[in-house]
Structures are given as C-alpha cells and as structure tokens.
Motif scaffolding. Structure first.
Motif, PDB file in Angstrom:
ATOM      1  N   HIS A 116       0.808  -1.219   0.000  1.00 11.12           N
ATOM      2  CA  HIS A 116       0.000   0.000   0.000  1.00 11.12           C
ATOM      3  C   HIS A 116       0.842   1.272   0.000  1.00 11.12           C
ATOM      4  O   HIS A 116       0.474   2.260   0.619  1.00 11.12           O
ATOM      5  CB  HIS A 116      -0.974   0.017   1.185  1.00 11.12           C
ATOM      6  CG  HIS A 116      -1.723  -1.256   1.381  1.00 11.12           C
ATOM      7  ND1 HIS A 116      -2.637  -1.748   0.484  1.00 11.12           N
ATOM      8  CD2 HIS A 116      -1.654  -2.167   2.371  1.00 11.12           C
ATOM      9  CE1 HIS A 116      -3.112  -2.893   0.906  1.00 11.12           C
ATOM     10  NE2 HIS A 116      -2.537  -3.191   2.062  1.00 11.12           N
ATOM     11  N   ASN A 117       1.962   1.261  -0.706  1.00 10.01           N
ATOM     12  CA  ASN A 117       2.772   2.476  -0.752  1.00 10.01           C
ATOM     13  C   ASN A 117       2.300   3.362  -1.898  1.00 10.01           C
ATOM     14  O   ASN A 117       1.665   2.911  -2.842  1.00 10.01           O
ATOM     15  CB  ASN A 117       4.267   2.152  -0.863  1.00 10.01           C
ATOM     16  CG  ASN A 117       4.634   1.510  -2.175  1.00 10.01           C
ATOM     17  OD1 ASN A 117       4.031   0.526  -2.576  1.00 10.01           O
ATOM     18  ND2 ASN A 117       5.628   2.051  -2.836  1.00 10.01           N
ATOM     19  N   GLN A 118       2.637   4.645  -1.814  1.00 12.71           N
ATOM     20  CA  GLN A 118       2.231   5.628  -2.815  1.00 12.71           C
ATOM     21  C   GLN A 118       3.227   5.734  -3.964  1.00 12.71           C
ATOM     22  O   GLN A 118       2.881   6.179  -5.044  1.00 12.71           O
ATOM     23  CB  GLN A 118       2.078   7.004  -2.151  1.00 12.71           C
ATOM     24  CG  GLN A 118       0.992   7.052  -1.099  1.00 12.71           C
ATOM     25  CD  GLN A 118      -0.376   6.845  -1.712  1.00 12.71           C
ATOM     26  OE1 GLN A 118      -0.704   7.423  -2.736  1.00 12.71           O
ATOM     27  NE2 GLN A 118      -1.186   5.995  -1.094  1.00 12.71           N
ATOM     28  N   GLY A 119       4.467   5.364  -3.713  1.00  9.11           N
ATOM     29  CA  GLY A 119       5.483   5.463  -4.751  1.00  9.11           C
ATOM     30  C   GLY A 119       6.761   4.786  -4.315  1.00  9.11           C
ATOM     31  O   GLY A 119       6.940   4.459  -3.142  1.00  9.11           O
ATOM     32  N   THR A 120       7.647   4.574  -5.278  1.00 10.28           N
ATOM     33  CA  THR A 120       8.945   3.959  -5.007  1.00 10.28           C
ATOM     34  C   THR A 120      10.015   4.788  -5.704  1.00 10.28           C
ATOM     35  O   THR A 120       9.876   5.124  -6.879  1.00 10.28           O
ATOM     36  CB  THR A 120       8.985   2.513  -5.531  1.00 10.28           C
ATOM     37  OG1 THR A 120       7.906   1.777  -4.947  1.00 10.28           O
ATOM     38  CG2 THR A 120      10.305   1.837  -5.182  1.00 10.28           C
ATOM     39  N   LEU A 121      11.069   5.111  -4.979  1.00  6.44           N
ATOM     40  CA  LEU A 121      12.188   5.891  -5.494  1.00  6.44           C
ATOM     41  C   LEU A 121      13.416   4.991  -5.529  1.00  6.44           C
ATOM     42  O   LEU A 121      13.805   4.423  -4.518  1.00  6.44           O
ATOM     43  CB  LEU A 121      12.446   7.095  -4.579  1.00  6.44           C
ATOM     44  CG  LEU A 121      13.602   8.014  -4.945  1.00  6.44           C
ATOM     45  CD1 LEU A 121      13.301   8.761  -6.243  1.00  6.44           C
ATOM     46  CD2 LEU A 121      13.865   8.996  -3.803  1.00  6.44           C
TER      47      LEU A 121
END
Length: 130
Positions: free
Chosen positions: A25-30
């Motif tokens: 459920h994360n919003q983004g990955t860097l």
C-alpha cells in the motif's frame, strides 16, 4: 503504507539490517543511484572511510528529500566499498544513521576493485518507498 520486516534468524540484528522488507500500500517507489563522497560540483571529496560514509549518506538524503520522500522510507541499501575491513571499522556511522531514521533495510554489501574515481572508498544506493 505497511512495512513488514522478515528475519528468520536474529544474527543480522547486530548489523541493523533485515533479510527482507515487504511493502504494501505504498504511494510510490524511489530508486536512488549510488551516492558517494562527491561535492556539489561533482568532484570526489576523498577523506577517511568515516568521512566518506557520512558524506555519501548526506548526499543520499539530499536526493531522497529533493524527490519528496523521507529517509525513514528506505527499505533497501546496496553498499559498495573498496575495503570491507575498513568499512566495518566505520560501520557505526551507517548504523547510527539507520537507527536515527528508525530503518531496518534489506541490504547487500560488496567489496569492489574500484569505484568511479580512485579517491572513493564507498558508494551507497537505496530504494525508498513513500
């Protein structure tokens, strides 16, 4: 976002890392490129292993924050060094940074023949979630 640490054993706890980190459920990955002891104008700073780990972490934080993420979101660190013995002699710098940000990332440490510039002793790349 949910983070779950997966450690079938306990020995890695002494090194402040996890065998795996599950993220849901994360919003983004860097995905951060390797950060080394480089000055703002792109020159290698040199210095001791302690100095280089510290500057590499400062540069990593700058990238993470510029992208709108937080250091606490680091879930993976890949560490490259020209000397594992020297790196472990300065490991407290890295361990302190991880404890400060309350992160226990999955991690890989590799000794390499050389980095991009002869003066460099360590390079740190990260995966960050938010």
């Amino acid at each position: 976002m949910e983070k779950k640490i997966v450690n079938p054993w306990t020995w890695q706890d002494n090194f402040v890392y996890a065998q795996a980190v599950e993220v849901k459920h994360n919003q983004g990955t860097l995905y951060c490129s390797g950060q080394a002891a480089m000055t703002a104008d792109g020159k290698p700073a040199g210095g001791s292993m302690n100095d280089q780990i510290l500057l590499s972490l400062q540069n990593l934080e700058k990238v993470i924050h510029q992208a709108g993420y937080k250091s606490a979101g680091v879930v993976r660190l890949n560490l490259y060094t020209t000397s594992i013995a020297d790196f472990f002699g300065s490991y407290g710098v890295l361990a302190g940074w991880m404890q400060q940000h309350k992160i226990v990332p999955s991690s890989t440490l590799l000794e390499v023949k050389a980095l991009a510039f002869p003066e460099l002793l360590v390079e740190i790349e990260a995966t960050v979630v938010g």
